[in-house]
Write a protein that holds these residues in place. Structure first.
Motif, PDB file in Angstrom:
ATOM      1  N   GLN A  17      -5.632   0.343  -1.500  1.00  0.00           N
ATOM      2  CA  GLN A  17      -6.992   0.107  -1.967  1.00  0.00           C
ATOM      3  C   GLN A  17      -7.558   1.399  -2.555  1.00  0.00           C
ATOM      4  OE1 GLN A  17      -6.872  -3.350  -2.012  1.00  0.00           O
ATOM      5  NE2 GLN A  17      -9.054  -3.188  -1.587  1.00  0.00           N
ATOM      6  N   ARG A  60      -7.264  -0.519  -8.007  1.00  0.00           N
ATOM      7  CA  ARG A  60      -6.946  -1.579  -7.050  1.00  0.00           C
ATOM      8  C   ARG A  60      -8.117  -1.774  -6.078  1.00  0.00           C
ATOM      9  NH1 ARG A  60      -2.658  -4.238  -4.049  1.00  0.00           N
ATOM     10  NH2 ARG A  60      -3.886  -5.736  -2.855  1.00  0.00           N
ATOM     11  N   GLY A  61      -8.625  -3.006  -6.012  1.00  0.00           N
ATOM     12  CA  GLY A  61      -9.686  -3.337  -5.083  1.00  0.00           C
ATOM     13  C   GLY A  61     -11.059  -2.836  -5.482  1.00  0.00           C
ATOM     14  N   SER A 108       0.822  -1.217   0.000  1.00  0.00           N
ATOM     15  CA  SER A 108       0.000   0.000   0.000  1.00  0.00           C
ATOM     16  C   SER A 108       0.855   1.266   0.000  1.00  0.00           C
ATOM     17  CB  SER A 108      -0.945   0.020   1.211  1.00  0.00           C
ATOM     18  OG  SER A 108      -1.758  -1.125   1.225  1.00  0.00           O
TER      19      SER A 108
END
Length: 259
Positions: A174, A234-235, A126
């Motif tokens: 995320q 992402r996510g 992250s």
């Protein structure tokens, strides 16, 4: 210093680089119209940015991103292993530091695959909110150190471009966004199946741009390659995808549809 000046540096460097060296590294730098288009694909930015540019060249993509998002603080992490390109990159970024409030950058001279797989092994995830990439295009030997490092990170792939993109995905927070120009070869075949699974498991595809002529995007480098530009979240939860196209790298006949 702005992306127009950086593009002049790109042209100057292209005239200096040894073609064999460039081919060995799989490096083909991004022309200004493509860099600006890619920078404009990101969602509106309202918070500080931690930006990844791996295989940064002279800074074509990073400079286009900075120019497109002048009102937010940007912390850039750029990787460039070639010393000639890295010298020009340092010049470009040092001038941005002087004129852009809230901008700073770290330029890494080491191997991106080694550095990223080490971070992932140490639990340093992250790290980034955004990534803008024109990764190198070169096959990875099945017995190479790169292939071994990638396997330890859970990545099974056969080319540097898909390795760089997979690592960027794993290093995103995320909701983070990745925009990359890559060959379209990952779309088919069994060799890229593990990479496709990783991409679809970890990301939502938001936008895919295709080019009508495969010899126009990197025409100055005589690259005959079918490329696409892809935007990932992402996510994210998969929803509609914007599909856009144009005939060449000028984007003059751009059109898009949502599916």
């Amino acid at each position: 210093m702005n992306s127009t000046v950086v593009d002049e540096l790109r042209r100057e460097v292209n005239r200096q680089l040894d073609p064999e060296r460039r081919s060995m590294l799989g490096q083909f730098m991004t022309p200004l119209p493509t860099a600006r288009f890619m920078a404009g694909m990101f969602s509106p930015v309202t918070r500080p940015v931690r930006l990844l540019d791996a295989g940064a060249g002279v800074g074509s993509l990073a400079s286009a991103f900075i120019d497109s998002h002048p009102a937010v603080p940007i912390q850039l992490a750029a990787w460039e292993i070639d010393s000639t390109l890295r010298g020009y990159l340092e010049i470009a970024l040092s001038r941005y530091r002087e004129i852009v409030t809230g901008f700073d950058a770290t330029v890494h001279a080491d191997d991106f695959i080694e550095a990223a797989t080490w971070d992932l092994a140490m639990g340093v995830g992250s790290r980034f909110t955004h990534a803008i990439l024109n990764p190198p295009y070169k096959k990875i030997s099945s017995h190479s150190r790169h292939r071994q490092l990638l396997r330890k990170a859970g990545i099974e792939t056969v080319n540097l471009y898909s390795a760089f993109l997979a690592l960027a995905i794993l290093l995103m927070e995320q909701g983070g966004e990745v925009v990359a120009i890559i060959p379209r070869s990952f779309c088919n075949g069994t060799y890229y199946r593990p990479f496709r699974k990783l991409l679809l498991d970890r990301c939502a595809i938001r936008h895919i741009h295709v080019f009508g002529a495969r010899d126009k995007v990197f025409a100055e480098d005589d690259v005959l390659q079918e490329n696409v530009i892809i935007k990932l979240e992402r996510g994210g939860r998969q929803g509609d995808v914007t599909i856009s196209e144009c005939g060449d790298g000028s984007f003059s006949n751009y059109r898009e549809h949502v599916f």
